[in-house]
Scaffold this motif. Sequence first.
Motif, PDB file in Angstrom:
ATOM      1  N   UNK A  74       0.837  -1.201   0.000  1.00 11.32           N
ATOM      2  CA  UNK A  74       0.000   0.000   0.000  1.00 11.32           C
ATOM      3  C   UNK A  74       0.872   1.251   0.000  1.00 11.32           C
ATOM      4  N   UNK A  75       0.561   2.157  -0.938  1.00 13.34           N
ATOM      5  CA  UNK A  75       1.251   3.442  -1.014  1.00 13.34           C
ATOM      6  C   UNK A  75       0.190   4.524  -1.127  1.00 13.34           C
TER       7      UNK A  75
ATOM      8  N   UNK B 111       3.018  16.042  -2.974  1.00 14.65           N
ATOM      9  CA  UNK B 111       4.423  15.644  -3.004  1.00 14.65           C
ATOM     10  C   UNK B 111       4.786  14.772  -1.797  1.00 14.65           C
ATOM     11  N   UNK B 112       3.786  14.576  -0.918  1.00 14.29           N
ATOM     12  CA  UNK B 112       4.076  13.899   0.338  1.00 14.29           C
ATOM     13  C   UNK B 112       3.676  12.427   0.275  1.00 14.29           C
ATOM     14  N   UNK B 113       4.658  11.548   0.576  1.00 18.47           N
ATOM     15  CA  UNK B 113       4.373  10.108   0.610  1.00 18.47           C
ATOM     16  C   UNK B 113       3.951   9.742   2.017  1.00 18.47           C
TER      17      UNK B 113
ATOM     18  N   UNK C  85       2.331  11.760  12.017  1.00 21.02           N
ATOM     19  CA  UNK C  85       2.856  11.909  10.667  1.00 21.02           C
ATOM     20  C   UNK C  85       3.570  10.667  10.165  1.00 21.02           C
ATOM     21  N   UNK C  86       3.531   9.577  10.930  1.00 18.72           N
ATOM     22  CA  UNK C  86       4.273   8.389  10.515  1.00 18.72           C
ATOM     23  C   UNK C  86       3.496   7.550   9.518  1.00 18.72           C
ATOM     24  N   UNK C  87       2.203   7.882   9.321  1.00 16.66           N
ATOM     25  CA  UNK C  87       1.406   7.128   8.358  1.00 16.66           C
ATOM     26  C   UNK C  87       0.449   6.143   8.983  1.00 16.66           C
TER      27      UNK C  87
ATOM     28  N   UNK D  75       7.225   4.521  10.870  1.00 18.72           N
ATOM     29  CA  UNK D  75       7.946   5.790  10.795  1.00 18.72           C
ATOM     30  C   UNK D  75       8.053   6.201   9.340  1.00 18.72           C
ATOM     31  N   UNK D  76       7.762   7.474   9.084  1.00 23.65           N
ATOM     32  CA  UNK D  76       7.895   8.048   7.741  1.00 23.65           C
ATOM     33  C   UNK D  76       7.228   7.193   6.675  1.00 23.65           C
ATOM     34  N   UNK D  77       6.040   6.717   6.982  1.00 26.41           N
ATOM     35  CA  UNK D  77       5.282   5.992   5.975  1.00 26.41           C
ATOM     36  C   UNK D  77       5.689   4.549   5.780  1.00 26.41           C
TER      37      UNK D  77
END
Lengths: 363, 359, 287, 260
Positions: A10-11, A16-18, A40-42, A209-211
Amino acid sequence: MTADVSIRNATKVFGAFRALDDVSLDIAAGEFIVLLGPSGCGKTTLLSILGGFIEPTSGTVSIGGHDMTHVSPAKRPTTTMFQDYALFPHMCLRDNVGFGLRMRGMGKAERYEKAFSLLDLVGLRASSAKKPHELSGGQRQRVALARALAVDPDVLLLDEPLGALDLKLRRQMQDELKAIQKRVGTTFVHVTHDQEEAMAIADRIVVMNKGRIEDVGTPASIYMRPRSLFSAGFMGEANFLPAKVRGTAANEAEVETALGRVALPASAFVAGLAATGRDVTLCIRPEHFRNGNTDVPTVSLGRGRITGSAFFGTHHRCHVAADGTSLTAHLPQTDNPQIGAELDLRLKADSIVVLQDGAGVVE
Amino acid sequence: MMTKTVSSGFSRRMLLATAAVLVLAPAGAQAQDELNALVWCDHTDPALVEPFEKANNVKVNLKEYEGTGAAISIIEQSRPGDWDVLVIDAVDVPRAIDMDILSEMPADKLPLGDLFPEVRMEETTTKDGKVYAVTEKFGYNTISFDKTKVDPADMDDLSVIWSDKYKGRIALYDYYLPMVGLTGVGIGKKTADLKQEDLPAIKEKLFEMKKVARQVSDVVASQTALATGEVDIVVGGGEWLTAGLSGEKPNLDWTIPKQGALRWAQSIGVFKDSEKQDLALKFVQYIVSPEGQARLATSSCYWAMPANAKAGEHLTDPQKAALRWDKQPEYLKNSQLYPVADADMDAAMQDVWTEMLQQ
Amino acid sequence: MTATAYERAERRKAWAFALPALLWTGFFFLVPFAYMAAISFWTRQGREIVATWTLDNYVAFFEKAHLFKGLVVSLEITAAVTVISILLAYPLAWIIAERVPKKWQRFALIMAILPFWTSYVVRSYSWLLVLSKGGVVNQALLWLGVIAEPLELSANRIGTIIGFVHFFVMLLTLTIYANLIQLSPNYRRAAADLGANAFQTFWFVVLPLTLPGIMVGAFLTFVLCIGDYITPQILGGNNELVLPQVIMLQLGRRADFPMAAALSLVLMVVVTLAYIACARWLKMERT
Amino acid sequence: MRHLTTALAALYAGLIYLFIFLPVVVLVLFSFQDGTLPVPPLNGLTLRWYEAIFSDGKLMAALGNSLIVAIVSSAVACVLGFLAAYAFARYTLPASGLLRGLIVAPMTVSTLIIGLGLLSVLNLTGLRLSLVTVGIGHVVINLPLCFAIIYASMGGHQVNIERAARDLGAKDWQVMLLITAPMLLPSILAAFFLSVTFSWDEFIVAFLLSRFDVTLPVEIWSMLRSGLDPRTNAIGSVVFLVSVAFLVVMELTVFRKKAS
């Protein structure tokens, strides 16, 4: 009712933000999963994709073996319990809890009966005629749970439902949530940024973390054997000691740190034994700097000097200076550490976790 | 739960009502035989219109306006066939004839011979021998005053309206046509001969008037001012301003000064594009008949002289007294019609008037 | 990146909800407005309106003193009304918010705006009865011996301003009150705690915090006041004309639609400038 | 000191209230004037002007027309405003700032301009002037207001509530009708009642866009133009009483509920 969940690659991209970056995860039916990570970690994006409120840019979601990627929230076997509860302010508790059943065309009598039984489950049957604004925070939270469970979802999604409660109430609700989950057997996917909460309720924790997913495992394995620096740091306090692998043998390796050379068992390397010359990081939990118990293999990092100390009830938290490196150590509550006193930096060899730099994302 | 069903039911009813209004309104408007008339306010008195409606089983829709400009605006914003009957300032009939909006009326079906000769006004109401409008009512723009507060003798000279004697106690009637004309009369110019060259002199006098006047106001404000003692003189007033108040305020009076005064006349005609020519003509005939004339003369908005001399038979003596029926020969002689202005002259007069207002 | 089917469906729904209002405003406001703007470049020549595309009407506005003065008078009256209304309304709003017991505040406020619900036209006429020479105010003052001669309170600028101020005091009391009660009492406590006296607290803390509310109210006052025709027409005695009166003259007397349109556009430009100034100020205030 | 300022405050408030109520008191007082002139001095009291207005068919018709126009146009404005507010608050539309600006634009334009423009365009379309056209104009005036009020009350908090309803199986129309509208009922009603008030007292658009069936302010205006008459004071007083009664009902139903 309950079902397993499978997320494949899953993406989700917002401009511009993933927000979510190629995430895959399998959840067993009846499992209590906690998505843990900083804001904000997704984790909330992932939950929203499970609930159907947003569609992934790519990747698939299936629940109970059925592809749900493009199915609307209403048609999914999931319900969500929102952070702010999202109770309908103009309806009494009975109508709030019965709403989902009403949408499914259930008759009034049957619907009320079910609503009452769920309000019973959360201990609020007596208040069924009240409006949400007449309730306390904890009570609202229970109504939200009852409402979400009323439609017998296969999967319940919980979006930081305990965030607004004070600490004491939160502990109590954690226990109740866990108990109710065990009783109904529904798969719970719970989002939080509080690692204590995660450990208190989860069967398995997913650290994000970070998506991306940094780590997955039971609370104990994530704490004791974190698979990334981030995971180790997020799950509690840790000392990170940079090191270089100087030599490897069959089941141990010698690494050089600022505090000298130490030999570590291969089992300390969570991602497999690193090759000679690689940069690694030693991850040491502060409570492991405890003397005694020398009948197991130990590692010594020399001696350090206590530069500051505070009493935390369960332990003394001490700042320790050793060869220009600053460390944190938790000493037993029975100790009486003095500033300026020396401390033997000896710890059990198997309590050290070695992480390779850049490693971390599992699977 | 309750509020929800009530409110959704409520808005649903609203939608239905909207739909009903949208669907039914045009249909309802066409169901009955109707006559649409663009009139002055005196025609809106039910006592005047109802007898005609009953006798002919018709509904007369009345839209009132003030000033020919407003009427032309309304007509320009309408489509052919929207209007059947027009009441208009007699001096503006040529304007309407030029616009080609009036239809010819058969002279033999109108009591033209019964009108006071001075108000027949063939030069404006007819063209090439064809009758386009008929005068229905007339009166004067002159001086109304409170006889207990001013010296009535002073009112015989029109120059009082720009003298300092009653400074701050004068109201000017806010309609440029009669006021420019009256000012012209005051300085000895005949309204019929008024030219653009005369305007600077009139403008000067108007500015002087503005200096001594307390206010420039429409009918009601002038009336209020006079009745409350705010002012003691209304320039441009006449029987139409004070006759209705004579019972209540016997101290109010009006006169025609020695220089003379302005005479207004209103006339009635039928729209060329009317689809109900016969009915419209019938209405005109009713208005200019002696009975209709008597009712029009004393209709609620303002009283004034009927154009048809035979209307006197249907008026009571007190009514005749209030209208000064017996003094008409004298008044008619000493009064002049409104200035007849082409478009440029009209615009110039309006500019002068607006400049005066902004002084 | 292409929208998914779901996103396309969502967008269709959004348009479906927004379109009725957009179409209504577009067809019944934007189109008429554009048409008006176009007409303002036409002229009335004699008995005809001609599509000439000239600036004549605008040139006439700036050249003919009696037309231009309408704008000047409008601005002067509007400015006076706005300032006086704020000065009168603020203390009342403050008294209601601070001195009136909580449970009576609503009542006090409703009483302060009750006359708003009389017919606007009729209310203006009744001011005539109050302000005329023989009116209630003059009678009372004469009786009290305050004045020897009746004051001229109507049929002049004073009358117009009183009529306007009456309306806008009600409006501004409402908006300023709404702003005042939103302030946290802690601001005042903090100021008092730091040694400010009642006046200093008001001047340095309360007033600056309510300035946005005052500005919004002032803008509303400006727009409604400068566009109104009825109050000056009834209470001004035609001793001077405001712009809307001049516009109505073009229509009612001359049937000069193009000129009326041009003057209306001038009026709108003035309002728009006021709006921009107000919006900029508010934005500055916020940052 | 405290007593002094309280006394000053009371005095000030008293004076302003006097100022505010002066014209209304005079209006009501002179509606009972025994005589044909509604001007000082007061000759005596009579109810005949009230009889006169209640037996005046045109005036009563105008009163009815005003009510119909006010209620229907406000309802239309509220429905359109609600739908648009929902679209802009819950979805992302291209150029939404511009479009929102378009919807609220009529608020900053004088009603005179709106009325004149509508008059010329309606004339081109061939729609006859009637109460319907007045209603159209009033919707134009009130739509920005309804939109702004309802849009302002659509907070992010309610997004989750609507999501919850959708999550529990509600369809779009069910969400709107069972959740969003009832949840926003106070602001929708406030918008509706405010619109009714404006429409009820609106003169210029009603004047320009009506023909034979007119609304009350237009009827009063023409009544006033035709001469002095205490009937205007009587009808003004009646309008006042009706509005106050309306206000009381509103206060007791809508806002009381909101406060509880």
